[in-house]
Scaffold this motif. Structure first.
Motif, PDB file in Angstrom:
ATOM      1  N   ARG A  66      -7.504   4.014   8.201  1.00  0.00           N
ATOM      2  CA  ARG A  66      -7.137   2.611   8.439  1.00  0.00           C
ATOM      3  C   ARG A  66      -8.196   1.672   7.864  1.00  0.00           C
ATOM      4  O   ARG A  66      -7.864   0.646   7.271  1.00  0.00           O
ATOM      5  CB  ARG A  66      -6.970   2.355   9.927  1.00  0.00           C
ATOM      6  N   ARG A 123      -7.942   1.731   3.960  1.00  0.00           N
ATOM      7  CA  ARG A 123      -6.746   0.995   3.518  1.00  0.00           C
ATOM      8  C   ARG A 123      -6.915  -0.512   3.735  1.00  0.00           C
ATOM      9  O   ARG A 123      -6.501  -1.307   2.908  1.00  0.00           O
ATOM     10  CB  ARG A 123      -5.506   1.521   4.216  1.00  0.00           C
ATOM     11  N   ARG A 147      -0.383   3.063  -4.381  1.00  0.00           N
ATOM     12  CA  ARG A 147       0.593   2.289  -3.629  1.00  0.00           C
ATOM     13  C   ARG A 147       0.164   2.352  -2.165  1.00  0.00           C
ATOM     14  O   ARG A 147      -0.463   3.323  -1.742  1.00  0.00           O
ATOM     15  CB  ARG A 147       2.005   2.855  -3.793  1.00  0.00           C
ATOM     16  N   ARG A 188       1.390   3.284   0.609  1.00  0.00           N
ATOM     17  CA  ARG A 188       1.727   4.464   1.418  1.00  0.00           C
ATOM     18  C   ARG A 188       1.422   5.790   0.713  1.00  0.00           C
ATOM     19  O   ARG A 188       1.830   6.839   1.182  1.00  0.00           O
ATOM     20  CB  ARG A 188       3.204   4.432   1.790  1.00  0.00           C
ATOM     21  N   HIS A 228      -0.392   9.165  -0.468  1.00  0.00           N
ATOM     22  CA  HIS A 228      -1.252  10.087   0.273  1.00  0.00           C
ATOM     23  C   HIS A 228      -2.382  10.647  -0.578  1.00  0.00           C
ATOM     24  O   HIS A 228      -3.421  11.021  -0.054  1.00  0.00           O
ATOM     25  CB  HIS A 228      -0.438  11.246   0.845  1.00  0.00           C
TER      26      HIS A 228
END
Length: 97
Positions: free
Chosen positions: A44, A47, A66, A68, A70
């Motif tokens: 978190r 990001r 992007r 989302r 991984h």
């Protein structure tokens, strides 16, 4: 996985492993940059750091990042290294702040 034995002086300051140039999961890379947090908290934080830095975000998006995603390819890891420095340098800055 065995838990390493940590001396009392080492327990106060988390160990920051070196970054090897390869593809990483976001969580794995986040744990290198934020060793004092849980894996979810580190993800978190990384990001959020990316989301709040428009220049970093645009350069990462040019490398296929992007919100989302991984996995980060080595080219995106290189962009993070250029912006944030190595995990060791980044951790020292955070620790002093």
């Amino acid at each position: 996985m065995k838990t390493p034995i940590i001396s009392s002086s080492a327990a106060a300051q988390p160990s920051v492993p070196s970054l090897i140039f390869r593809a990483y999961t976001v969580k794995e890379l986040a744990c290198l940059y934020f060793p004092q947090k849980t894996a979810t908290g580190a993800s978190r934080s990384l990001r959020a750091l990316i989301r709040h830095d428009p220049e970093l975000l645009s350069q990462l998006c040019a490398q296929g990042y992007r919100p989302r995603v991984h996995y980060l390819p080595p080219s995106a890891v290189q962009v993070l290294l250029e912006h944030l420095g190595t995990p060791e340098e980044f951790y020292e800055i955070l620790r002093k702040a």
